[in-house]
Design an enzyme around this catalytic site. Structure first.
Site, PDB file in Angstrom:
ATOM      1  N   GLU A 172       1.123  -4.658 -13.407  1.00 38.50           N
ATOM      2  CA  GLU A 172       2.286  -5.445 -13.188  1.00 38.50           C
ATOM      3  C   GLU A 172       2.321  -6.854 -13.256  1.00 38.50           C
ATOM      4  OE1 GLU A 172       3.977  -4.311  -9.270  1.00 38.50           O
ATOM      5  OE2 GLU A 172       4.178  -2.315  -9.968  1.00 38.50           O
ATOM      6  N   GLU A 291       3.367   4.564 -12.017  1.00 37.71           N
ATOM      7  CA  GLU A 291       3.884   4.608 -10.754  1.00 37.71           C
ATOM      8  C   GLU A 291       5.289   5.231 -10.608  1.00 37.71           C
ATOM      9  OE1 GLU A 291       3.203   1.065  -8.263  1.00 37.71           O
ATOM     10  OE2 GLU A 291       1.486   0.457  -9.251  1.00 37.71           O
TER      11      GLU A 291
END
Length: 503
Positions: A172, A291
């Site tokens: 991320e 995710e």
């Protein structure tokens, strides 16, 4: 109105990569400590790992597990988790404002993966660290011996390499919350050079570059275009993340959110195609959706823990969503979307596996049990391997405020050619029952009903707990009939179905 479904043996979307049913363990909350690892537990094995949890993970048949993060990895020193446990440092984890003992590191987690019947997917720190630490980590993990880092691994008790093939280049990195957050240009250059160095060690590695943390990021989808432009020839996958919530308590809109997921996948697939064409490349980059899950039930509790403590607690109960029956339907819808997009989504990781937004929950020193969402994941992982079929579906729809029209019945199907099965995953996200008629074409002259599992409940908010672990569980389905190559029946309101036909 009857929902009609046509499945033809020759109308195939893609062979499904088994890693579509992967998962994720981060050093966060109780995922590791009192989750998978609890040396004082009655079920603990010789490595301190809970056997009751291992048994549940093996039941899910998870092919790959991403580790050690997540946000945690962006300030993680992998060297802290090797060597004698009594000499490992305690560190402060800036991502979750907790303490990390480093009792579990690469060696322990790799041993756990072997016991749980899964493969390891490792993430390297490209937040606070960079290329040198990544190549050292790779050498430590995968080199046979005769070099500094591989000889250190051998000295630490592991003669044979871990031979990890799947590596994430950070996590991320588009997110301002991330330790070492970077612009797309900064990250893309670093990821490119890191990937080059790792490939110089082993050209057969599979490398995952960071895409957007979610489709609401202000940099999406320009982030994907920039990062892929800088890394395309050195990576195999781009990572996407997405979480789902029903904070508005609007079931109809909540259960339509997989339309947003589908749009997200299609958009990023378009960016991949654009960069592929721009570079005149014959190489294909795929999506690692590493995710995904429902995440909102624990938000208030987490806020109190993270904002209310004055210190750095060790393994506090963070992100411990208790899932309800409504979430069963949502997880079924998400997995159906991945099956239908398996031509571009090759890897997906349910985030996470134990205690932290997870299908498995534990009590410290006590029980382990299956959350409601355990079951749709179980059915897909066990029976969703083979060829994803390109179905023709016609039936009633309803209007969802955030996405528009969606089918009342969401259907995906997988052909297991080797074993001779076609499995349908059907979710009725509407409040009424719908007749269904499924036609099989090109599979032969007859099919028989092998199994029909259904999940439904009078209370959409019903949950499983340690005291009542079987409040929401599958039951044998009724009312479905197979005649020749035609299946007919009724799909009750708010229900999940796994229908398995022998052909």
């Amino acid at each position: 109105m009857t929902v009609t479904v046509t499945a033809h043996a020759r109308y195939v979307i893609s062979d499904i990569d088994p890693r579509l049913y992967g998962s994720f363990i981060e050093h966060l909350g109780r995922a590791v400590y009192t989750g998978i690892y609890e040396p004082q537990h009655d079920s603990a094995d010789e490595n301190g790992m809970r056997r009751d949890v291992i048994d549940l993970v093996r039941e899910l048949d998870v092919p790959v597990v991403r580790y050690p993060g997540g946000n945690f990895v962006s300030a993680y020193n992998w060297e802290d988790g090797i060597g004698p446990k009594d000499q490992r440092p305690v560190r402060l984890d800036l991502a979750w404002h907790t303490s990390e003992s480093n009792e579990v590191g690469l060696h322990e987690f790799a041993d756990w993966c072997k016991a749980a019947g899964t493969e390891l997917m490792l993430a390297v720190n490209l937040g606070s660290r960079g290329l040198d630490e990544a190549r050292n980590f790779l050498e430590y993990a995968n080199h046979k011996g005769g070099s500094y880092w591989s000889d250190l691994r051998i000295a630490n008790g592991r003669k044979e390499p871990f031979d990890v093939k799947l590596w994430c280049l950070g996590n991320e990195m588009d997110g301002p919350w991330q330790i070492g957050h970077k612009t797309a240009e900064e990250y893309g250059r670093l990821a490119h050079e890191t990937a080059k160095a790792m490939r110089a060690f082993d050209k057969s590695l599979e490398l995952v570059v960071c895409g957007s943390s979610n489709a609401k990021m202000p940099t999406y989808p320009a982030w994907e275009a920039t990062v892929l432009d800088l890394t395309y020839n050195e990576v195999d996958y781009i990572s996407l993340h997405m979480y789902f919530d029903n904070k508005a308590n609007n079931t109809a809109d909540y259960l339509a959110q997989n339309k947003k997921l589908d749009d997200y996948i299609v958009s990023v697939a378009g960016v991949i195609d654009f960069i592929k064409a721009k570079k005149r490349s014959s190489k294909r980059v795929y999506i690692s959706f590493d995710e995904w899950n429902v995440w909102y039930h624990s938000n208030e509790q987490d806020r109190k823990i993270l904002e209310g403590n004055d210190g750095w607690p060790f393994a506090p109960p963070l992100l411990e969503d208790i899932y309800n029956f409504e979430d069963v339907l949502q997880v079924g819808l998400i997995i159906n979307t991945f099956i239908r997009r398996s031509d571009v989504v090759r890897i997906a990781c349910l985030a996470q596996l134990v205690n932290v937004i997870a299908p498995i929950m534990t009590e410290p020193g006590g029980k382990a049990w299956r959350q409601t969402i355990f079951y749709p994941f179980l059915f897909a992982s066990r029976h969703g391997r083979g060829k994803a079929l390109d179905l023709k579906v016609s039936g009633p729809t309803y209007h969802a405020p955030s996405v528009g029209e969606v089918d009342c019945l969401d259907v995906a199907a997988v052909h297991d050619e080797a074993q001779g099965f076609v499995t349908f995953f059907v979710v009725n996200r509407s409040e009424t029952s719908h007749p269904i008629e499924i036609s099989l074409e090109g599979f032969g002259d007859a099919a028989t009903l092998s199994d029909h599992q259904v999940m439904t409940h009078a209370d959409l908010k019903a949950v499983n707990t340690a005291a009542r672990p079987d409040a929401v569980v599958p039951a044998q389905g009724r009312g479905v009939t197979v005649t020749g190559t035609r299946l007919t029946g009724a799909i009750s309101a708010y229900s999940y179905h796994m229908i398995r036909l022998k052909i």
